[in-house]
Scaffold this active site. Structure first.
Site, short mmCIF file in Angstrom:
data_model
loop_
_atom_site.label_atom_id
_atom_site.label_comp_id
_atom_site.label_asym_id
_atom_site.label_seq_id
_atom_site.Cartn_x
_atom_site.Cartn_y
_atom_site.Cartn_z
N HIS A 12 -12.27 -15.92 19.52
CA HIS A 12 -11.65 -16.16 20.82
C HIS A 12 -10.16 -15.76 20.82
O HIS A 12 -9.64 -15.32 21.83
CB HIS A 12 -11.80 -17.64 21.21
N HIS A 101 -3.73 5.81 1.63
CA HIS A 101 -3.64 5.32 0.25
C HIS A 101 -4.77 4.37 -0.14
O HIS A 101 -5.11 4.28 -1.31
CB HIS A 101 -2.30 4.58 0.04
N ARG A 135 -4.59 10.53 -6.82
CA ARG A 135 -4.31 9.34 -7.64
C ARG A 135 -4.81 8.06 -6.96
O ARG A 135 -5.09 7.06 -7.63
CB ARG A 135 -2.81 9.23 -7.92
#
Ligand code: RB5
Length: 144
Positions: A12, A101, A135
């Protein structure tokens, strides 16, 4: 090509924002799976986090949006599940980084803390930004 499906859910405290963001997503060309709640009556946020999480894990939706009052309850609830990376965002840059990322698959917003115009910018950025990989893949894998 079939349209990408985005599952949306709110309690809500996030209902009004969820309605507005669902409209935005439809206007952006996505297919929206609205899993509720459907009004202002008091409900429990974990129930709706669960529905959106399940739809993403089952592949019924590619990604999701969860909204509650603060966004905190929804993010805690969603992140209990393996494979879910739910990012509570409050700025365009946080939504962008959550994708680049963290490969976040659920955008979480707090209706009581974030202005609707900012929330819409978050939606725009989150769903138009790709994961950078590299990475970050190793790091995301460590999340399990
Ligand atoms: C509901 O009042 C509120 O607690 C909920 O929307 C959320 O903010 C919880 O984290």
């Amino acid at each position: 090509m079939s349209r990408k499906t985005i599952a949306v859910g709110a309690d809500h405290g996030g209902y009004e924002m969820k309605q507005e963001l669902a409209r935005q997503l439809r206007d952006m060309g996505y297919s929206v799976l609205d899993l509720g709640t459907d009004g202002a009556d008091s409900v429990d946020y974990p129930d709706f986090a669960e529905l959106v999480v399940k739809s993403v894990i089952d592949g019924e939706a590619e990604q999701g949006v969860l909204v509650c009052g603060s966004g905190i309850g929804m993010s805690i609830a969603a992140n209990r599940h393996k494979g879910i990376r739910a990012a509570l965002c409050s700025s365009e840059i946080s939504a962008e980084l959550a994708r680049q990322h963290n490969d976040a698959n659920i955008l979480v917003l707090g209706e009581r803390l974030t202005d609707i115009s900012i929330a819409k910018q978050c939606v725009e950025k989150f769903f138009s930004t790709e994961f950078e990989g590299g990475r970050h893949t190793r790091r995301v894998k460590k999340l399990g």
